[in-house]
Structures are given as structure tokens and as C-alpha cells.
Design an enzyme around this catalytic site. Sequence first.
Site, PDB file in Angstrom:
ATOM      1  CG  PHE A 149      37.614  40.536  39.529  1.00 47.39           C
ATOM      2  CD1 PHE A 149      36.984  39.646  40.579  1.00 47.39           C
ATOM      3  CD2 PHE A 149      37.833  41.653  39.325  1.00 47.39           C
ATOM      4  CE1 PHE A 149      36.557  40.664  41.214  1.00 47.39           C
ATOM      5  CE2 PHE A 149      36.653  42.562  39.881  1.00 47.39           C
ATOM      6  CZ  PHE A 149      36.298  41.666  41.171  1.00 47.39           C
ATOM      7  CE  LYS A 173      45.258  40.590  30.285  1.00 47.85           C
ATOM      8  NZ  LYS A 173      44.528  40.731  32.009  1.00 47.85           N
ATOM      9  CD  GLU A 176      46.017  41.639  35.929  1.00 48.09           C
ATOM     10  OE1 GLU A 176      45.254  40.869  34.922  1.00 48.09           O
ATOM     11  OE2 GLU A 176      45.863  42.994  36.099  1.00 48.09           O
ATOM     12  NE  ARG A 177      41.976  42.308  39.562  1.00 54.01           N
ATOM     13  CZ  ARG A 177      40.796  43.188  39.920  1.00 54.01           C
ATOM     14  NH1 ARG A 177      40.417  43.786  40.914  1.00 54.01           N
ATOM     15  NH2 ARG A 177      40.798  44.607  39.290  1.00 54.01           N
ATOM     16  CB  SER A 226      37.051  49.247  35.224  1.00 52.34           C
ATOM     17  OG  SER A 226      38.182  48.850  34.233  1.00 52.34           O
ATOM     18  CB  CYS A 281      28.701  43.525  34.210  1.00 53.65           C
ATOM     19  SG  CYS A 281      27.618  42.285  34.384  1.00 53.65           S
ATOM     20  CD  GLU A 382      31.366  49.066  37.805  1.00 50.65           C
ATOM     21  OE1 GLU A 382      32.989  49.880  37.474  1.00 50.65           O
ATOM     22  OE2 GLU A 382      31.162  48.167  38.034  1.00 50.65           O
TER      23      GLU A 382
END
Length: 498
Positions: A149, A173, A176-177, A226, A281, A382
Site C-alpha cells: 500500500f 495485483k 487493496e487499501r 512485508s 520501506c 518493523e
Amino acid sequence: MTTIEHWIGGAFTRGAATRTGTVRNPATGAATGEVLLAEPADVDAAAAAAAKAFDAWGDSSLSQRTKVMFRFRELLVRHEDELARLISAEHGKVVDDARGEIVRGREVVEYACGIADALKGSYSDQVSGGVDVFNFRQPLGVCAGITPFNFPIMVPMWMHPMAIATGNTFILKPSERDPSVSNRIAELYADAGLPDGVFNVVHGDKAAVDAILDHPGIAAVSFVGSTPIAKYVHGRATAAGKRVQALGGAKNHAVVLPDADIEFAADHLTAAAFGSAGQRCMAVSVGVAVGEAGDALVEVLRRKAEAVKVGPGDDPASEMGPVVTAASRDRITALVGAGIDQGAVPVVDGRGLTVPGHEEGFFVGPTVLDRVAPGMAAYDEEIFGPVLAVARAADVDEAIALINANPYGNGTAIFTSSGAAARRFQREVKVGMIGVNVPIPVPMSYYSFGGWKDSLIGDSPIHGPEGVCFYTRAKTVTSRWPEVRQSVEAAFHFPTAS
Ligand code: NAD
């Protein structure tokens, strides 16, 4: 409320989806869209459309592919403001920061505009009497990308321009957020003249991901997210015989030596820790204060963290927006609480922050915890939020040992005025991307991006020269030609590619 559909074969479709996910504006908490969650049949449909398109696209000329990339790049420039606002509305980051990710993503498109150079093979003349050897690279077929996301436009652009310019077709893909911007990218590709089926978007969750990982018609999978999911994706997709890039999470340390300009270092640490509410990240999540730099650094960090203007992403006065979901906010504040319970010293505590007029937004204020150490949840996990942990080290050796003992190895930085210390650091630290007086050392698109250890599963970094290798495979030809004479009709116009 809008319905966010899949884009398959050059058109929006509801496909087979019966499930939906709610998309929210993190600054207000309000539901703004319903995203379709794909079933395996939708992945089948996208793979079929991409396979059909590959017949022609895989055979298209370099010149044709390059022209599409140049047009796509121009559309990204023209639509930058609209795209930035779309990102901000679903991710929460401030609009200027969203522009930054568009620019960094666009740099990969610019690299892809020059793909002809990157795809040049090599040639060895007369390896034996009358025998030459040469090699060239060809696309793999249908490739897929599964993305997080936090950079809804840049991270997918680490993948699809590289895949498409090298002659592959692609299924994205996205998270979805914050899914909407991927549909705009599909439309912009279509406007740029990309043939139907070359770029497809399938929205969804684990069901869509699993269908991609197992699909026999998909040759390669690129993943960024992640570490636990990166490991899962890498294992399952390689077991299914696919080529896999899998980039995972991070815990990036920035070391500040006593000979550094403390004000300069603290400025950069503040921006790198709290920009995008720490959801990068390459965010600096641990400041390592060495020796007598410690107390002075913490004091300046307190001042700068308290001065960060927190507000909705579409307010030009905001420097930091909300985090992406209520669940993220709760997870972040719980980890801060655990850190304090385990002995960390709260210097600035951003828990419980409310922004007037946005009381339902998912805000966490900038947080600085001092005297954080391995064994504390605030160090080991994290956090992926606006939390800067400060660890203390006696000297540069202790700082390097701390970083090397950490399971992650994405990015790191050193702030110093000593070239010798910086050189030692860059040689000894076990991390893939290193900044010297640069807090977020994201490599330019013509280098590859990738960490070490748990930040990159397998051995394929993303974009740049290694991205070209990932999306292509080499053929080496050994050839001998007996002499042939033939006459060809002369053409008198200046030769052009088509
Ligand atoms: P995530 O791992 O939760 O999700 C990434 C993708 O995997 C999404 O598309 C999601 O739908 C899918 N997914 C989630 N759970 C799944 C499951 N159980 N099975 C199959 N698929 C699943 O990551 P996120 O929260 O969206 O993004 C934040 C993470 O991404 C952080 O850990 C961050 O460090 C990492 N990240 C890493 C880099 C890098 O370059 N190394 C870049 C950006 C983000």
C-alpha cells in the site's frame, strides 16, 4: 461510493467477484470506495488476456515499445496532479510527497524509454574459423506484480515499465487499501497506445495472490511487501516453477557520529522518519547516536519532531498525514506503549493526537523514543509508522555491529564529516543500500533496488540492469555461414525503424 473494478483485456470488468473490500480516506476515516476482490476465475481471465496479447507484443519492435513508453511518460507528467491527489485520498500521504513518488516511479519509465540500449547483446567475432557467437535476450511471457500500500504508484512502476518495455505482458495485483490509482495507470497506458491485454489490473487479497502464484500461465512474479508474505510468495511461486523477485520489510538505521553536523543530521532524520508518516520501506526508523553525539542529537530531534505539522494530505500546510488504517494506528501506538513499558524513554509521544476537523482520521503524531535496544518490541518489530527509535552506541564499531545483527538489511545511512569512517561503514555494514550524509538512499532507476538479508528473499533486486535480466532470458547463438552472394534491390530513402 465508487466501485473499483478490475481492468482486463483493455476494459473495466466486475468479473467473478462476489466479495469487496472497503477503501477509506485515512484523513477522515470515511469509506470512499468498494474494491472488488478477485476470485481465481478473474486471475484466469487476466492471464488469458495477457497471454493473447503476448503473441503480438512479445514480437513487437523495440521502436514500437519505446514509442509507447515515451507517450506513457508524457501522460504521467500531464496527469501528475490528478494522480497525486488520488494517491493522497486513499493512502493519506501529503500531496507533495505523492508527487515525489510519481517522479521516482517515472524515472523507471524513463529508463524503460532507453530499453533498447539495455537490451543490447554481445558479439564475439571469429571464435573459430568462420564461426561467430552472439547472444540476445527475449521476454518471458506473462509476468505478474503484487504490491504494497505504501507506494501505490512507484512500487508497481519498479515492475511494469520494465516488464512491458522488454516485451512481456503484465498483471498487477495492487494493494487493496489504495487501489484506484492503478486503474488510472491502466487508462493512461491505453491512451499511450499500449495494446489491450498487455497491462491488466486484478484487485484482491490472498485469494488473488494465491491464484497468481499457482497459475501455470504466469512465468514470473514480482513482489514487494512485508517479509513474512515475501517469504511465502517466494516459496510458493518458485515451487510452481516461476522466476521470483521478493522484496520484504525493513528496519533502517541512521548512524550519527560525534563529528557530524548535528543540526543537519537531525533535519534529515526527522524528514526520513516522519515523511509519509514513516510508512516507507526506506524510512529511518532507528537513529544510532554514537558517543557524545547522543544527548545533543536527542534534544534537536525533540525540537524538530514537535514542529512537524500533522494534518490531512490535501492541506498544503501539512507536512505529515495520517497512517493508512485504524488497525495500523492501533498497532503503532501499541508498539510505542510496549517500548515504553520495556524501558524506552519517551522524548516525544504522538499517541492520542487528534487533528481538529478530522477527529475520525487515523492520525499518530511524530514520536521519538530514546534508549531503545534489541529485545524491546519497539526495536525488534518493523513499526511502519511515525516513530523514531534512538539507540545509543559507544563507537562506530558498536553501531556497525548493531546494524549487522539486525535481521533486516534494506537501507542504512551514516552522518559524519570523516571520509575514513564513512568508507569503513560502507564496506563493513551488511545492508544493500547505503547513504553517506544521505538519509534515504533509494538508488536511481539505472541502478537496481534491493536490500540484503530479510529485506530481499532470493537474489533478484528490482529495476535497473538486474530488472532487465529478471524480465528476459538469454539465448546464445553459435553460427557459421558459408559464403552466399545475393543481390538486393537498393532503397534510396534514409533507413528508419518501424
Ligand atoms: P503486505 O505484505 O501486507 O501486503 C503486500 C501485498 O501482499 C498486498 O498486495 C497484499 O494484498 C498481499 N498480501 C497480504 N497478505 C497476504 C497473504 N496472507 N497472502 C498473500 N498475499 C497477501 O504489505 P503492506 O502492509 O501492504 O506494505 C508494507 C510492507 O511493505 C512493509 O513491511 C514495508 O517495509 C514493505 N515494503 C518493502 C519495500 C522494499 O522495497 N523492500 C518497499 C515498499 C514496502
